[in-house]
Scaffold this active site. Sequence first.
Site, PDB file in Angstrom:
ATOM      1  N   ASP A  48       7.888   5.223   0.132  1.00 36.10           N
ATOM      2  CA  ASP A  48       8.654   6.579   0.762  1.00 36.10           C
ATOM      3  C   ASP A  48       8.105   6.658   2.278  1.00 36.10           C
ATOM      4  O   ASP A  48       8.137   7.415   2.842  1.00 36.10           O
ATOM      5  CB  ASP A  48       8.443   7.847   0.115  1.00 36.10           C
ATOM      6  CG  ASP A  48       6.889   8.182  -0.132  1.00 36.10           C
ATOM      7  OD1 ASP A  48       5.930   7.535   0.449  1.00 36.10           O
ATOM      8  OD2 ASP A  48       6.503   9.080  -0.806  1.00 36.10           O
ATOM      9  N   PRO A  72      -5.776  -0.997  -5.347  1.00 37.59           N
ATOM     10  CA  PRO A  72      -6.735  -1.629  -5.810  1.00 37.59           C
ATOM     11  C   PRO A  72      -7.714  -2.030  -4.796  1.00 37.59           C
ATOM     12  O   PRO A  72      -7.301  -2.378  -3.586  1.00 37.59           O
ATOM     13  CB  PRO A  72      -6.060  -3.012  -6.334  1.00 37.59           C
ATOM     14  CG  PRO A  72      -4.724  -2.477  -6.829  1.00 37.59           C
ATOM     15  CD  PRO A  72      -4.162  -1.542  -5.605  1.00 37.59           C
ATOM     16  N   ASP A 128       2.868 -20.017   0.129  1.00 38.76           N
ATOM     17  CA  ASP A 128       3.107 -21.046  -0.908  1.00 38.76           C
ATOM     18  C   ASP A 128       2.419 -20.722  -2.175  1.00 38.76           C
ATOM     19  O   ASP A 128       1.794 -19.436  -2.223  1.00 38.76           O
ATOM     20  CB  ASP A 128       2.808 -22.451  -0.278  1.00 38.76           C
ATOM     21  CG  ASP A 128       1.541 -22.360   0.349  1.00 38.76           C
ATOM     22  OD1 ASP A 128       0.523 -21.555  -0.051  1.00 38.76           O
ATOM     23  OD2 ASP A 128       1.081 -23.251   1.176  1.00 38.76           O
ATOM     24  N   HIS A 161      -1.472 -12.711  -1.448  1.00 37.61           N
ATOM     25  CA  HIS A 161      -2.646 -13.102  -0.450  1.00 37.61           C
ATOM     26  C   HIS A 161      -2.770 -14.566  -0.038  1.00 37.61           C
ATOM     27  O   HIS A 161      -3.570 -15.254   0.373  1.00 37.61           O
ATOM     28  CB  HIS A 161      -3.876 -12.779  -1.510  1.00 37.61           C
ATOM     29  CG  HIS A 161      -4.540 -11.401  -1.304  1.00 37.61           C
ATOM     30  ND1 HIS A 161      -5.215 -10.923  -2.140  1.00 37.61           N
ATOM     31  CD2 HIS A 161      -3.616 -10.233  -0.776  1.00 37.61           C
ATOM     32  CE1 HIS A 161      -5.420  -9.734  -1.865  1.00 37.61           C
ATOM     33  NE2 HIS A 161      -4.438  -9.084  -0.898  1.00 37.61           N
ATOM     34  N   THR A 162      -1.626 -15.203  -0.107  1.00 39.96           N
ATOM     35  CA  THR A 162      -1.556 -16.705   0.197  1.00 39.96           C
ATOM     36  C   THR A 162      -1.367 -16.476   1.842  1.00 39.96           C
ATOM     37  O   THR A 162      -1.442 -17.405   2.549  1.00 39.96           O
ATOM     38  CB  THR A 162      -0.147 -17.166  -0.308  1.00 39.96           C
ATOM     39  OG1 THR A 162      -0.109 -18.657   0.178  1.00 39.96           O
ATOM     40  CG2 THR A 162       1.336 -16.452   0.032  1.00 39.96           C
ATOM     41  N   HIS A 197       0.782  -1.338  -0.069  1.00 40.15           N
ATOM     42  CA  HIS A 197      -0.068  -0.037  -0.041  1.00 40.15           C
ATOM     43  C   HIS A 197       1.017   1.253  -0.015  1.00 40.15           C
ATOM     44  O   HIS A 197       0.502   2.105  -0.639  1.00 40.15           O
ATOM     45  CB  HIS A 197      -1.104  -0.197   1.174  1.00 40.15           C
ATOM     46  CG  HIS A 197      -2.099  -1.193   1.341  1.00 40.15           C
ATOM     47  ND1 HIS A 197      -2.765  -1.255   2.316  1.00 40.15           N
ATOM     48  CD2 HIS A 197      -2.369  -1.895   0.067  1.00 40.15           C
ATOM     49  CE1 HIS A 197      -3.731  -2.245   1.735  1.00 40.15           C
ATOM     50  NE2 HIS A 197      -3.478  -2.866   0.599  1.00 40.15           N
ATOM     51  N   GLY A 232       4.512   6.190  -3.904  1.00 37.02           N
ATOM     52  CA  GLY A 232       6.104   5.726  -4.182  1.00 37.02           C
ATOM     53  C   GLY A 232       6.301   4.978  -2.790  1.00 37.02           C
ATOM     54  O   GLY A 232       5.962   5.417  -1.831  1.00 37.02           O
ATOM     55  N   THR A 239      -3.691 -23.067   3.703  1.00 39.68           N
ATOM     56  CA  THR A 239      -2.541 -22.838   4.451  1.00 39.68           C
ATOM     57  C   THR A 239      -2.219 -21.333   4.723  1.00 39.68           C
ATOM     58  O   THR A 239      -1.442 -20.624   4.257  1.00 39.68           O
ATOM     59  CB  THR A 239      -1.211 -23.397   3.616  1.00 39.68           C
ATOM     60  OG1 THR A 239      -1.132 -22.557   2.349  1.00 39.68           O
ATOM     61  CG2 THR A 239      -1.259 -24.703   3.062  1.00 39.68           C
TER      62      THR A 239
END
Length: 303
Positions: free
Chosen positions: A78, A139, A229, A169-170, A70, A76, A224
């Site tokens: 920073d 997004p 993974d 998002h794993t 984010h 950028g 998991t």
Amino acid sequence: MANSMSFLLLLSLLTFAPLCLCNYNKEGYLYPQFYDNSCPQAQQIVKSVLAKYVAVEPRLAASILRLHFHDCFVKGCDASLLLDSSEERECPSTVSCADILTLAARDSVVFTGGPSWEVPLGRRDSLGASISGSNNNIPAPNNTFQTILTKFKHQGLDLVDVVALSGGHTIGNARCTSFRQRLYNQSGNGKPDSTLDQYYAALLRNRCPRSGGDQNLFFLDYVTPYKFDNSYFKNLLAYRGLLSSDEVLFTMNQESAELVKLYAEGIDIFFQQFAKSMVKMGNISPLTGPRGEIRKNCRKINA
């Protein structure tokens, strides 16, 4: 709670300050050896402190990774996303908050079983935050595939980066409010999302009703949830992506769908591309040279 712990982690890392000397990025570009002379132990400090926090609260790894993502998308990479008001804390004018966050994001992936990579360093911290950038550039869970791709392209990233970085998002969680409409009224017709496995949807409805339970947390990868993974991509193939913005990677674009299949079949290929895309994202509009500052407190600009 996880985000507040993220802030506490970043602030606590700075208490190692007296070990480091002042440094200045005269070259104007990022490189992994930036602190080798001024603060050679910087990366080890970040890694050791982060390890202690993640051991106590495993969810923190995903929070740090998301925070870095984010931050890079707002103004950028920073550390502008860290700004708010807080009490003053001791901090050196050496290692920037932006670099600490970038290193912590890499180490969070490693600690949960994911790949490692060399992190280019030498970022400086911004002098301000951007609420509009946070609202418009990041997004959203219900964005269309094209909107997501457009937001990535605005940052100099491409479709391959979209799919690979979404694999983050794993690990992590999402609130009921982030996907409720998929369960009850995806297209305004009072019906659930047709691209969501209905058995999975029934399980989600148990803790995400039509009203109430807004803050209930759900694993982004229910298979998991604490391991980095490629199960996330396997879930998409089974139409069990939690967020609409996840599942559209498989259902709304052929090229994207092929990448989902590729990463679901080969974890090594996913890891290689994820590392490349993370370095690429970490190079989004960094402040170097005389621009910005090295904050004394990650949550406020220097007086």
